[in-house]
Write a protein that holds these residues in place. Structure first.
Motif, PDB file in Angstrom:
ATOM      1  N   VAL A   1       0.842  -1.199   0.000  1.00  0.00           N
ATOM      2  CA  VAL A   1       0.000   0.000   0.000  1.00  0.00           C
ATOM      3  C   VAL A   1       0.879   1.251   0.000  1.00  0.00           C
ATOM      4  O   VAL A   1       0.671   2.173  -0.796  1.00  0.00           O
ATOM      5  CB  VAL A   1      -0.942   0.011   1.228  1.00  0.00           C
ATOM      6  N   CYS A   2       1.869   1.275   0.879  1.00  0.00           N
ATOM      7  CA  CYS A   2       2.740   2.449   0.982  1.00  0.00           C
ATOM      8  C   CYS A   2       3.525   2.686  -0.305  1.00  0.00           C
ATOM      9  O   CYS A   2       3.684   3.831  -0.746  1.00  0.00           O
ATOM     10  CB  CYS A   2       3.690   2.290   2.162  1.00  0.00           C
ATOM     11  N   GLN A   3       3.999   1.610  -0.915  1.00  0.00           N
ATOM     12  CA  GLN A   3       4.766   1.768  -2.147  1.00  0.00           C
ATOM     13  C   GLN A   3       3.895   2.282  -3.279  1.00  0.00           C
ATOM     14  O   GLN A   3       4.277   3.207  -4.013  1.00  0.00           O
ATOM     15  CB  GLN A   3       5.419   0.445  -2.540  1.00  0.00           C
ATOM     16  N   ALA A   4       2.712   1.687  -3.444  1.00  0.00           N
ATOM     17  CA  ALA A   4       1.809   2.134  -4.509  1.00  0.00           C
ATOM     18  C   ALA A   4       1.371   3.573  -4.274  1.00  0.00           C
ATOM     19  O   ALA A   4       1.326   4.381  -5.214  1.00  0.00           O
ATOM     20  CB  ALA A   4       0.590   1.213  -4.578  1.00  0.00           C
ATOM     21  N   LEU A   5       1.070   3.905  -3.026  1.00  0.00           N
ATOM     22  CA  LEU A   5       0.646   5.269  -2.726  1.00  0.00           C
ATOM     23  C   LEU A   5       1.788   6.242  -2.963  1.00  0.00           C
ATOM     24  O   LEU A   5       1.582   7.342  -3.487  1.00  0.00           O
ATOM     25  CB  LEU A   5       0.165   5.358  -1.275  1.00  0.00           C
ATOM     26  N   GLY A   6       3.004   5.842  -2.603  1.00  0.00           N
ATOM     27  CA  GLY A   6       4.156   6.702  -2.862  1.00  0.00           C
ATOM     28  C   GLY A   6       4.313   7.023  -4.333  1.00  0.00           C
ATOM     29  O   GLY A   6       4.572   8.170  -4.717  1.00  0.00           O
ATOM     30  N   ALA A   7       4.106   6.005  -5.179  1.00  0.00           N
ATOM     31  CA  ALA A   7       4.191   6.230  -6.626  1.00  0.00           C
ATOM     32  C   ALA A   7       3.075   7.147  -7.101  1.00  0.00           C
ATOM     33  O   ALA A   7       3.298   8.049  -7.931  1.00  0.00           O
ATOM     34  CB  ALA A   7       4.127   4.884  -7.356  1.00  0.00           C
ATOM     35  N   GLY A   8       1.863   6.937  -6.576  1.00  0.00           N
ATOM     36  CA  GLY A   8       0.733   7.775  -6.973  1.00  0.00           C
ATOM     37  C   GLY A   8       0.903   9.214  -6.544  1.00  0.00           C
ATOM     38  O   GLY A   8       0.615  10.151  -7.298  1.00  0.00           O
ATOM     39  N   LEU A   9       1.393   9.425  -5.327  1.00  0.00           N
ATOM     40  CA  LEU A   9       1.609  10.782  -4.842  1.00  0.00           C
ATOM     41  C   LEU A   9       2.736  11.465  -5.612  1.00  0.00           C
ATOM     42  O   LEU A   9       2.680  12.671  -5.881  1.00  0.00           O
ATOM     43  CB  LEU A   9       1.929  10.756  -3.348  1.00  0.00           C
ATOM     44  N   ALA A  10       3.764  10.700  -5.975  1.00  0.00           N
ATOM     45  CA  ALA A  10       4.862  11.264  -6.768  1.00  0.00           C
ATOM     46  C   ALA A  10       4.365  11.734  -8.126  1.00  0.00           C
ATOM     47  O   ALA A  10       4.819  12.755  -8.653  1.00  0.00           O
ATOM     48  CB  ALA A  10       5.976  10.245  -6.936  1.00  0.00           C
TER      49      ALA A  10
ATOM     50  N   GLN B   1       8.393   6.556   0.744  1.00  0.00           N
ATOM     51  CA  GLN B   1       8.089   6.014  -0.578  1.00  0.00           C
ATOM     52  C   GLN B   1       7.888   7.129  -1.605  1.00  0.00           C
ATOM     53  O   GLN B   1       8.296   6.989  -2.758  1.00  0.00           O
ATOM     54  CB  GLN B   1       6.838   5.130  -0.502  1.00  0.00           C
ATOM     55  N   VAL B   2       7.274   8.230  -1.194  1.00  0.00           N
ATOM     56  CA  VAL B   2       7.140   9.363  -2.116  1.00  0.00           C
ATOM     57  C   VAL B   2       8.525   9.854  -2.531  1.00  0.00           C
ATOM     58  O   VAL B   2       8.773  10.161  -3.702  1.00  0.00           O
ATOM     59  CB  VAL B   2       6.336  10.515  -1.475  1.00  0.00           C
ATOM     60  N   GLU B   3       9.431   9.908  -1.579  1.00  0.00           N
ATOM     61  CA  GLU B   3      10.792  10.382  -1.873  1.00  0.00           C
ATOM     62  C   GLU B   3      11.517   9.483  -2.861  1.00  0.00           C
ATOM     63  O   GLU B   3      12.416   9.946  -3.581  1.00  0.00           O
ATOM     64  CB  GLU B   3      11.585  10.495  -0.565  1.00  0.00           C
ATOM     65  N   ARG B   4      11.138   8.205  -2.930  1.00  0.00           N
ATOM     66  CA  ARG B   4      11.750   7.294  -3.907  1.00  0.00           C
ATOM     67  C   ARG B   4      11.408   7.685  -5.337  1.00  0.00           C
ATOM     68  O   ARG B   4      12.194   7.444  -6.261  1.00  0.00           O
ATOM     69  CB  ARG B   4      11.253   5.856  -3.681  1.00  0.00           C
ATOM     70  N   TYR B   5      10.228   8.269  -5.529  1.00  0.00           N
ATOM     71  CA  TYR B   5       9.719   8.476  -6.880  1.00  0.00           C
ATOM     72  C   TYR B   5       9.616   9.933  -7.313  1.00  0.00           C
ATOM     73  O   TYR B   5       9.620  10.223  -8.517  1.00  0.00           O
ATOM     74  CB  TYR B   5       8.325   7.848  -7.010  1.00  0.00           C
ATOM     75  N   ALA B   6       9.484  10.854  -6.374  1.00  0.00           N
ATOM     76  CA  ALA B   6       9.244  12.255  -6.732  1.00  0.00           C
ATOM     77  C   ALA B   6      10.547  13.021  -6.936  1.00  0.00           C
ATOM     78  O   ALA B   6      11.576  12.702  -6.339  1.00  0.00           O
ATOM     79  CB  ALA B   6       8.418  12.935  -5.643  1.00  0.00           C
TER      80      ALA B   6
END
Length: 327
Positions: A242-251, A282-287
Motif C-alpha cells: 500500500v505504501c509503495q503504490a501510494l508513494g508512486a501515486g503521490l509522486a 516512498q514518495v521520496e523514492r519516486y518524486a
C-alpha cells in the motif's frame, strides 16, 4: 430508526443566511446547515438506503427538507444547496453520470433539477471529492493556497484538484480521477476495467480483499493495518505494498502538478497516519526532490462536518463563477 443528528440549537441564532451542504455516500447521507464562515450550524445524517434499495433520493430530500424547516423556524434564509456524489457529474447541468457505483439509482439523473424543483432553491451538484477539495480550500487545511490536490482514500479512491484558484474538472468531468492512474502497467485488475490502477492497491475495498485472501479469513482494511502494527508478517507485507503504490501515486501528483498542498483524506488515510513517515519515504523514492520540497503533504483527520462544509463551498464557488466573479 432515526439517523444521527446534531441540531445544534445553541449555535442556530435567529436571522441571517446560510446554505445547505450534503454528501451522498454508499452507506450514509450527511447534510448540514452552514454559515458564511463555514461553521456547521446543524448536522443531520441517515443511512443512504434507510427505506430499502433505491431510496437514496427519498433519504436526501427528507434531510434537506428537515434542514430547510429548521432554518425557517429560526428566520434563517437558505440561499442554495450543494451536493457531492460519488461519481462523475456534469457540473454545469448538475446531472450525474452513468458511472456511480455506490448509489446506482442516481446514474444518469438530473439531480440538481429534481432537488431544485422539490425545494425551490438553486442547487449545485459535483463529484464528492471535488466538493471536499473546495471545502478544504475555502474553510480547512488548504485555506489560502492557490493550488491543492485532495486524494480521498476510502472505499474507493478519488481526487479533487484546484489549480490557480480554480477547480479543475476536466473537459468531460473526469479531472481528478486519480484513483485510476496506473502505478503498475500490468498489475491487478480494477473495477474500472483497467489494470494496475492506484485504487486497486490503496482503496479500503482492495486492501480488505487482499487481506482476506492472504490471511485466509475475512478482514477489513483497518484490521489489516492493526495486524501489521502488531507484527503479523502477511499484513505487514500488504501494508508495505500500500505504501509503495501510494508513494508512486503521490509522486505522480507532485511531479505532474506540483501543488502547494497535497491532502490525504478518508478511512485509509486515517489508518496511514501512524506510519506517515513510511508513506513519505516512498514518495521520496519516486518524486523529484525539488518538487517535493515545495509541495506540503498532509494526512487529514477530519470531523464529520468536512463534506457538509464542502457542499457549502460548492454553492459559494458556483454562485461566484456563474455570476462572472472570481471563484
Amino acid at each position: 430508526m432515526r439517523g444521527e443528528e446534531d441540531e445544534g440549537e445553541g449555535h442556530l441564532s435567529m436571522g441571517g443566511t446560510a446554505v445547505i451542504g450534503a454528501d451522498v455516500g454508499g452507506t450514509t447521507v450527511s447534510a448540514g446547515l452552514v454559515g458564511a464562515d463555514g461553521e456547521v450550524l446543524t448536522h443531520l445524517q441517515e443511512p443512504t438506503h434507510k427505506g430499502g434499495a433505491g431510496t437514496a433520493l427519498t433519504t436526501l430530500l427528507d434531510l434537506l427538507q428537515r434542514l430547510r424547516m429548521a432554518a425557517g423556524s429560526r428566520a434563517i434564509d437558505v440561499t442554495g444547496i450543494g451536493i457531492g456524489v460519488p461519481g462523475t457529474v456534469d457540473a454545469e447541468r448538475g446531472a450525474v453520470g452513468a458511472d456511480i457505483h455506490y448509489v446506482p439509482e442516481f446514474a444518469s439523473t438530473p439531480l440538481a433539477d429534481i432537488v431544485g424543483k422539490h425545494l425551490a432553491l438553486p442547487v449545485f451538484v459535483d463529484n464528492d471529492v471535488n466538493v471536499l477539495a473546495l471545502g478544504e480550500w475555502m474553510f480547512g487545511a488548504g485555506r489560502g493556497a492557490r493550488s491543492l490536490v485532495v486524494l480521498a482514500l476510502g472505499t474507493g479512491v478519488g481526487g479533487g484538484i484546484i489549480l490557480d484558484g480554480r477547480l479543475h474538472r476536466g473537459q468531460g468531468g473526469f479531472g481528478g480521477e486519480l484513483g485510476h492512474v496506473p502505478v503498475n502497467y500490468d498489475g491487478r485488475p480494477c473495477n474500472c476495467g483497467g489494470r494496475g490502477c492506484l485504487k486497486a492497491y490503496v482503496s479500503g475495498t482492495d486492501i480488505a480483499l487482499q487481506g482476506s485472501e492472504r490471511l485466509k479469513r475475512r478482514v477489513d482494511a483497518a484490521t489489516v493495518f492493526l495486524l501489521a502494527a502488531q507484527g503479523d508478517s502477511v499484513a505487514r507485507e500488504i501494508v508495505d505494498e500500500v505504501c509503495q503504490a501510494l508513494g508512486a501515486g503521490l509522486a505522480l501528483i507532485v511531479n505532474g502538478l506540483n501543488p502547494e498542498r497535497l491532502l490525504l483524506a478518508g478511512s485509509v488515510a486515517k489508518s496511514l497516519k501512524p506510519i506517515e513517515h513510511e508513506v513519505r519515504a516512498q514518495v521520496e523514492r519516486y518524486a523529484f526532490a525539488r518538487a517535493l520540497a515545495t509541495t506540503r503533504i498532509e494526512i487529514l483527520t477530519m470531523d464529520k462536518n468536512a463534506t457538509v462544509r464542502g457542499g457549502a463551498a460548492l454553492v459559494r464557488y458556483e454562485t461566484r463563477r456563474r455570476s462572472g466573479g472570481a471563484p
